[in-house]
Design an enzyme around this catalytic site. Structure first.
Site, short mmCIF file in Angstrom:
data_model
loop_
_atom_site.label_atom_id
_atom_site.label_comp_id
_atom_site.label_asym_id
_atom_site.label_seq_id
_atom_site.Cartn_x
_atom_site.Cartn_y
_atom_site.Cartn_z
N CYS A 166 6.01 -7.89 1.09
CA CYS A 166 5.37 -7.56 2.46
C CYS A 166 4.08 -7.41 2.13
CB CYS A 166 6.57 -6.37 3.44
SG CYS A 166 8.27 -7.40 4.17
N CYS A 186 8.67 -2.91 1.91
CA CYS A 186 9.32 -4.62 1.16
C CYS A 186 7.65 -4.77 0.12
CB CYS A 186 9.28 -4.97 2.92
SG CYS A 186 9.43 -7.00 2.00
#
Length: 148
Positions: free
Chosen positions: A72, A69
């Site tokens: 993230c 991600c």
């Protein structure tokens, strides 16, 4: 006299009893003698998640994330900066939902990154999406004040 808080060691995951007044004086783990607070988040797996969230006498802010991600990974440095500002009042932890899909499903994590704030083993607030360090700190403090 207030009862001691349970603080789970980020290194060996042993539960320690620490007086609230002693949190700011850099307490060490009674088992492994490492600092209980280092201004960094702790990486959790299934077993350590249960210990840190379920047994902690202080709130625990969990970043549900995954290595693939992009947002993230962009938020990771901000989360570490927030840990340095929020400890020892709040433990910051990271849970890789790819490595621990059952926990992601248990907490109905639909998008990542998602921050979930726990107190006394119960989720009290949640925020999806990447945030900067100042926003993480501000949001966490606001949620704790609201839940007080």
């Amino acid at each position: 006299m207030t009862s001691p808080l349970h603080i789970v060691c980020p290194h060996c995951h042993t539960t320690n009893r620490v007086a609230a007044a002693d949190l700011a004086s850099a307490p060490d783990c009674g088992r492994c003698h490492q600092p209980l607070f280092g201004g960094h988040s702790v990486a959790l797996d299934g077993a350590s998640f249960e210990r840190h969230v379920g047994r902690s006498g202080i709130p625990v802010l969990v970043d549900f994330w995954a290595p693939w991600c992009g947002p993230c990974r962009m938020m990771a440095p901000a989360f570490e900066q927030a840990a340095a500002q929020l400890e020892p009042q709040v433990r910051l932890a990271k849970l890789d939902t790819e490595a621990e899909p059952a926990l992601g499903a248990r907490f109905c994590i639909r998008s990542i990154p998602t921050l979930a704030l726990f107190r006394g083993g119960r989720e009290i607030a949640r925020q999806a999406g990447a945030m900067g360090a100042a926003d993480i700190v501000r949001w966490t403090r606001a949620q704790l004040a609201r839940a007080a």
